[in-house]
Scaffold this active site. Structure first.
Site, mmCIF file in Angstrom:
data_model
loop_
_atom_site.group_PDB
_atom_site.id
_atom_site.type_symbol
_atom_site.label_atom_id
_atom_site.label_comp_id
_atom_site.label_asym_id
_atom_site.label_seq_id
_atom_site.Cartn_x
_atom_site.Cartn_y
_atom_site.Cartn_z
ATOM 1 N N CYS A 242 0.838 -1.203 0.000
ATOM 2 C CA CYS A 242 0.000 0.000 0.000
ATOM 3 C C CYS A 242 0.876 1.257 0.000
ATOM 4 O O CYS A 242 1.660 1.448 -0.915
ATOM 5 C CB CYS A 242 -0.993 -0.044 1.157
ATOM 6 S SG CYS A 242 -2.346 1.137 0.966
ATOM 7 N N HIS B 206 -3.822 -5.116 -1.084
ATOM 8 C CA HIS B 206 -3.583 -5.711 0.231
ATOM 9 C C HIS B 206 -3.595 -7.228 0.119
ATOM 10 O O HIS B 206 -4.665 -7.828 0.185
ATOM 11 C CB HIS B 206 -4.639 -5.229 1.223
ATOM 12 C CG HIS B 206 -4.460 -3.793 1.588
ATOM 13 N ND1 HIS B 206 -3.677 -3.396 2.644
ATOM 14 C CD2 HIS B 206 -4.905 -2.665 0.996
ATOM 15 C CE1 HIS B 206 -3.665 -2.071 2.707
ATOM 16 N NE2 HIS B 206 -4.399 -1.610 1.711
ATOM 17 N N GLU C 234 -2.843 -9.319 2.263
ATOM 18 C CA GLU C 234 -3.348 -9.901 3.515
ATOM 19 C C GLU C 234 -4.867 -9.892 3.588
ATOM 20 O O GLU C 234 -5.449 -10.498 4.475
ATOM 21 C CB GLU C 234 -2.737 -9.160 4.709
ATOM 22 C CG GLU C 234 -3.298 -7.770 5.005
ATOM 23 C CD GLU C 234 -2.752 -6.644 4.124
ATOM 24 O OE1 GLU C 234 -2.103 -6.947 3.108
ATOM 25 O OE2 GLU C 234 -3.002 -5.464 4.446
#
Lengths: 257, 214
Positions: free
Chosen positions: B83, B194, B196
């Site tokens: 990010c 992202h 994750e």
């Protein structure tokens, strides 16, 4: 255009347990949010939203524990809303593994809180919940106002103007719920969804009133929503998230399948 | 083996840590701002969230700017930027009235045009939020097992454009702009999305990072 529209199942959670929907069927008595989140994740949900309806301040720790357990095994965005009043609340939730928080009443009583939260944590994790009710007569141009306390308390704020203000204050996304439609299964209030979506640059989540899959399609196509949120049609096992996505895709909506 | 997630005070590090722990249960994952711990780690993650001025400012305040610059040049230590952690690797960002960044990759960070509309005339929302298809521009070990066009989760208003095509690993087209949402050079790989929060595709990318030997 390749950005997919999103489907977001919403769970009402009280003291760390799912309290609405799932248990009515008797399949999961006071469902475990981790289990429900896992199921929706397997069904390819794009995000999951938890509405923490826990009344007592002391029980908030249970919510943090729940978020932490879910974040340990469900790797899609998690939003938590309900009773968020301070930056400390937000920090605790983000540290537990929430990705976004949804601010509702506190935004109305103290708009600066939204500004402060967005400055501190970034707009990307600040969702402002807009609970709107139609206040115009049928023969008048439509107008909606913001209500708090589950739609019981009027604020006199025009919903569209308020939405614009919240975006100026740093909201990264708006969760627009029609208080007229919530729980009716008659479909979203497409008028207010469209009016707000056209008025702001940030994504809008349509919420309140979904009874079938065509309502989800209408939320995007007519309401201009970027995401659709629903609870009961998924909790009761009527439809899976996957079925809803396929249905929307068949209607020409870009989905993550 | 230890994977250090650099904690300079910005961003939700717990999601990243949990996802890496999930794909590599045998590694030690640590969230730290201790220079020795970061230096001693075998891999490093540089996250970032919020405004870039704050991210650069906090990195400076925690006295980690020099260390991160050192790590970027260490070809033996894989580094993953996420990010704003990707944006910080560029020369400069136009956010917050212009912010000088780490200058590791020639390129700049600009904002999406929030007046752009799609084919149906619908306004394209900024932030660019949700699941978008990432097209792989160059082969890279971190793409292993991930098809080109796979969807990842994004939430951002500013995006990276690198000057050198060799550094562009993946892109999206949004609001009339081509964004280099995956960039790489030597032992550094950085993504705007992202991983994750990107379900199986994201976990696969993190697993690839954990086993990557550049």
């Amino acid at each position: 255009m390749t950005l997919a529209k999103r489907i977001i199942p919403c769970l009402d959670v009280d003291r760390g347990r799912v309290v609405k929907g799932v248990n009515f069927l008797g399949i999961r008595d006071a469902g475990d949010p981790v289990e429900v989140a896992r199921r929706y994740n397997e069904q390819n949900a794009d995000e999951i939203t938890f509405l923490d309806i826990t009344a007592s301040h002391e029980a908030r720790g249970t919510t943090l524990d729940m978020v932490s357990r879910i974040a340990g095994e469900v790797f899609i965005p998690l939003t938590v809303g309900g009773g968020i009043r301070s930056c400390d609340n937000i920090r605790a939730l983000l540290n537990a593994g929430a990705d976004k928080v949804s601010i509702n009443t506190a935004a109305v009583t103290d708009p600066d809180f939204v500004y402060e939260a967005a400055e501190r944590f970034g707009s990307q994790c600040i969702v402002v919940a807009i609970d709107a009710k139609r206040v115009s007569e049928d023969d008048e141009p439509p107008r909606w106002e913001i209500f708090t306390h589950g739609g019981r308390r009027p604020t006199g704020l025009d919903a569209v103007a308020w939405s614009r203000k919240m975006v100026e204050y740093g909201a990264g996304e708006l969760l627009v719920t029609s208080m007229d439609r919530d729980g009716t299964r008659e479909g979203f209030d497409l008028g207010v969804t469209r009016a707000i979506s056209d008025a702001v640059s940030v994504p809008v989540i349509a919420s309140g009133g979904v009874g079938n899959l065509d309502h989800l399609v209408a939320g995007v196509k007519e309401g201009g929503a970027d995401a659709v949120l629903a609870a009961s049609i998924f909790h009761f096992g009527e439809y899976t998230i996957e079925q809803a996505k396929q249905h929307m895709a068949r209607h020409g909506i870009e989905m993550r399948l | 083996m230890t994977i250090a997630i650099i904690d300079y005070g910005m961003g939700n590090l717990h999601s990243v840590a949990k996802a890496i722990e999930h794909v590599s249960p045998d590694e030690r994952v640590t969230i730290t701002r201790d220079a020795r711990a970061i230096k001693g780690a075998s891999r490093v993650v540089l996250p970032g969230q919020g405004a870039i001025r704050d991210c650069m400012g906090e990195l400076e305040r925690t006295e980690l700017t020099g260390l991160v610059k050192e790590l970027l040049l260490d070809a033996s230590k894989p580094l993953l930027g996420i990010c704003v952690g990707q944006q910080m690797l560029m020369d400069k960002s136009e956010e917050n009235g212009g912010v000088r960044c780490l200058g590791y990759m020639p390129g700049r960070v600009t904002r999406f045009d929030d007046t752009a509309v799609d084919e149906q005339g619908e306004r394209l929302k900024v932030p660019h939020m949700g699941w978008n298809r990432v097209h792989q521009h160059h082969m890279h070990p971190l793409w292993e097992g991930i098809p080109t066009g796979e969807r990842f989760y994004f939430v951002h208003s500013y995006f990276v454009r690198v000057d050198d095509d060799d550094h562009a690993m993946g892109y999206i087209d949004y609001a009339g702009s081509r964004a280099h949402v995956a960039t790489g050079r030597d032992a550094v790989f950085a993504v705007q999305f992202h991983p994750e929060k990107s379900a199986d595709a994201g976990l696969r990318l993190l697993a690839n990072f954990v086993t990557w030997s550049p």
